[in-house]
Design an enzyme around this catalytic site. Structure first.
Site, PDB file in Angstrom:
ATOM      1  N   HIS A 182      -5.141  -6.482   4.585  1.00  0.00           N
ATOM      2  CA  HIS A 182      -5.143  -5.229   5.345  1.00  0.00           C
ATOM      3  C   HIS A 182      -6.391  -4.429   4.971  1.00  0.00           C
ATOM      4  CE1 HIS A 182      -3.868  -1.693   7.356  1.00  0.00           C
ATOM      5  NE2 HIS A 182      -3.068  -1.182   6.458  1.00  0.00           N
ATOM      6  N   TYR A 225       9.367   5.723   5.078  1.00  0.00           N
ATOM      7  CA  TYR A 225       8.177   4.891   5.292  1.00  0.00           C
ATOM      8  C   TYR A 225       8.256   4.219   6.673  1.00  0.00           C
ATOM      9  CZ  TYR A 225       4.678   1.302   3.988  1.00  0.00           C
ATOM     10  OH  TYR A 225       3.594   0.474   3.916  1.00  0.00           O
ATOM     11  N   HIS A 250      -2.462  10.654   3.966  1.00  0.00           N
ATOM     12  CA  HIS A 250      -2.976  11.093   5.269  1.00  0.00           C
ATOM     13  C   HIS A 250      -1.926  11.793   6.141  1.00  0.00           C
ATOM     14  CE1 HIS A 250      -1.500   7.343   6.972  1.00  0.00           C
ATOM     15  NE2 HIS A 250      -2.456   6.611   6.501  1.00  0.00           N
ATOM     16  N   ASP A 310       1.497  -3.880   4.118  1.00  0.00           N
ATOM     17  CA  ASP A 310       2.285  -2.645   4.146  1.00  0.00           C
ATOM     18  C   ASP A 310       3.753  -2.868   4.554  1.00  0.00           C
ATOM     19  OD1 ASP A 310       0.327  -0.854   3.375  1.00  0.00           O
ATOM     20  OD2 ASP A 310      -0.301  -0.408   5.423  1.00  0.00           O
ATOM     21  N   ASP A 338      -6.485   2.063   1.096  1.00  0.00           N
ATOM     22  CA  ASP A 338      -5.623   2.022  -0.096  1.00  0.00           C
ATOM     23  C   ASP A 338      -5.485   0.589  -0.615  1.00  0.00           C
ATOM     24  OD1 ASP A 338      -4.291   1.774   2.387  1.00  0.00           O
ATOM     25  OD2 ASP A 338      -2.341   2.202   1.501  1.00  0.00           O
ATOM     26  N   HIS A 394       0.684  -2.702  10.391  1.00  0.00           N
ATOM     27  CA  HIS A 394       0.659  -1.635  11.356  1.00  0.00           C
ATOM     28  C   HIS A 394      -0.743  -1.367  11.900  1.00  0.00           C
ATOM     29  CE1 HIS A 394      -0.830   1.833   8.674  1.00  0.00           C
ATOM     30  NE2 HIS A 394      -0.894   0.748   7.954  1.00  0.00           N
ATOM     31  N   GLU A 401      -7.035  -1.178   5.465  1.00  0.00           N
ATOM     32  CA  GLU A 401      -6.946   0.254   5.141  1.00  0.00           C
ATOM     33  C   GLU A 401      -7.361   0.462   3.678  1.00  0.00           C
ATOM     34  OE1 GLU A 401      -3.328   2.212   6.446  1.00  0.00           O
ATOM     35  OE2 GLU A 401      -4.296   4.168   6.283  1.00  0.00           O
ATOM     36  N   HIS A 441       3.135  -1.760  -1.209  1.00  0.00           N
ATOM     37  CA  HIS A 441       3.591  -0.479  -1.778  1.00  0.00           C
ATOM     38  C   HIS A 441       5.027  -0.633  -2.268  1.00  0.00           C
ATOM     39  CE1 HIS A 441       0.185   1.779  -0.171  1.00  0.00           C
ATOM     40  NE2 HIS A 441       0.425   1.289   1.034  1.00  0.00           N
TER      41      HIS A 441
END
Ligand code: FEO
Length: 399
Positions: A79, A192, A25, A164, A83, A145, A81, A225
């Site tokens: 999380h 990151y 993104h 994350d 991904d 985040h 999000e 990640h």
């Protein structure tokens, strides 16, 4: 069939490696990424997070290599999000778990993504669930985040699943810190932080303080990640503390673009002045560099100087892009200045200075602009701008 990788007595990595991801993104991911999901084989087999939707099969194969997926009893969504939650609904349909846990904001955000009642059980800070020999303790990590972000701590094995946080976009089949070259991963970890975590630095500092207070010292830190911190989990914790403090170094970043070379000529003079004054300079043409590289360079900088040509009575589009992006990242403590070349209307360069102010950049030298091509006087003023900025940086750092 793809295999799970054992990372501790009872925990397996069952994630996916996205070798070819180059854009997350808007963040340029030159080294790809991983989507880490973890399977705990205790009396109640538990899956922590899932993967991006396209990688569902890869995750499921890895799970099947160690257990019948339908034996999984608990899924935890740290999380929302996509991904990490992109495969959640499909995984739930296959696994039919007895319970799915998420934070209160996680439940809200998952509902807003999938528009169905997933019967999420709410996990609040301090809540614990027994999964057999071991126990999982939850900590809400709001705005680290996203509002839904949550940490899960496997108590007996002393593993922190940190979503994350403490991760990086770095595709690797070597799952541990000690198996990866720090020359390769360090810039990715910093990038990151600069692109994902930076706006929440005050929350990071408060969170790290809490960790210190309770004496938490995980054997493994397992983010969503990149790789797992095994040899020295405190390394990434210490880096987060340093990055969150946002202490500047003797460095200035010049971000610019150019149409016919005029703005670049001024930029090069400013860089030379900064250099003569002892500052470290990074010059980034937004024609050749991406916005996430600019964010990385700003992470340890004291000053931001931005130069733009004027196109159709506006600043150049590449500058509008990067400034919009950097504004959202809310880097603290920068001094700076604006400069550029115009044809018949110089007002957009003044507006560039106003934009820098709106980013909380303190303008400490006057805006420098030239009509069309800079003459010797303007070029000399550019060099003086760089010299003056280097003096101000040195004063700011007590050098
Ligand atoms: Fe890796 Fe915020 O998702």
């Amino acid at each position: 069939m793809m295999q799970a990788v054992k990372i501790s007595d009872k925990v397996y990595w069952v994630g996916a490696i996205d070798w070819n991801l180059r854009d997350f993104h808007g963040y340029a991911t030159h080294r790809g990424t991983t989507y880490n999901a973890y399977l705990i084989l205790d009396d109640k087999p538990t899956l922590i997070d899932t993967v991006k939707k396209e990688f569902y099969d890869e995750m499921m194969q890895r799970i099947q290599s160690v257990i019948d997926p339908q034996k999984i009893e608990i899924i935890i969504s740290n999380h929302a999000e996509l991904d990490h939650a992109g495969s959640l609904v499909q995984t739930m349909a296959t696994v039919k778990p007895q319970a799915v846990y998420a934070s209160i904001m996680g439940a809200k955000n998952l509902t807003a993504h999938f528009h169905q009642d997933l019967h999420i059980k709410i996990a609040k800070t301090g809540d614990r669930i027994n999964i057999g020999e071991d126990t999982i303790c939850f900590t809400e990590a709001r705005m680290l985040h996203w509002p839904d972000s949550m940490f899960s701590y496997l108590e007996r094995e002393n593993i922190l699943f940190s979503n994350d946080v403490f991760g990086m976009h770095y595709a690797t089949n070597r799952l541990f810190d000690d198996e990866n070259d720090s020359k390769e991963w360090f810039p990715e970890a910093a990038k990151y932080y600069a692109n994902i975590v930076l706006p929440y630095s005050d929350i990071v500092l408060r969170f790290l303080e809490q960790i210190k207070k309770i004496g938490l010292s995980p054997h493994l830190i397992a983010p969503d990640h990149g790789f797992i911190w095994r040899k020295n989990p405190s390394e990434i914790v210490n880096l987060y503390e340093k990055w969150a403090q946002q202490k500047p170094t003797n460095k200035a970043v010049i971000i610019y673009d150019t149409m016919w070379g005029s703005t670049e000529k001024i930029a090069r003079q400013i860089a030379d002045g900064l250099s003569a004054g002892g500052a470290t300079v990074k010059m980034l043409s937004m024609h050749q560099n991406d916005r996430s590289q600019a964010a990385l360079e700003l992470l340890d900088s004291a000053a931001l100087l931005v130069g733009s040509p004027v196109l159709n009575n506006q600043i150049f589009p590449s500058l509008a892009d990067v400034l919009c992006y950097l504004k959202g990242l809310r880097k603290k403590g920068l001094i700076g200045a604006a400069f550029g070349s115009y044809g018949w209307n110089g007002a957009p360069i003044d507006e560039l200075a106003t934009t820098l102010q709106s980013m909380q950049v303190e303008l400490t030298v006057p805006t420098l602009k030239t009509m069309f091509v800079p003459d010797e006087t303007i070029l000399q003023k550019g060099r003086e701008m760089g010299l003056e900025m280097s003096r101000q940086i040195a004063a700011k750092l007590n050098l």
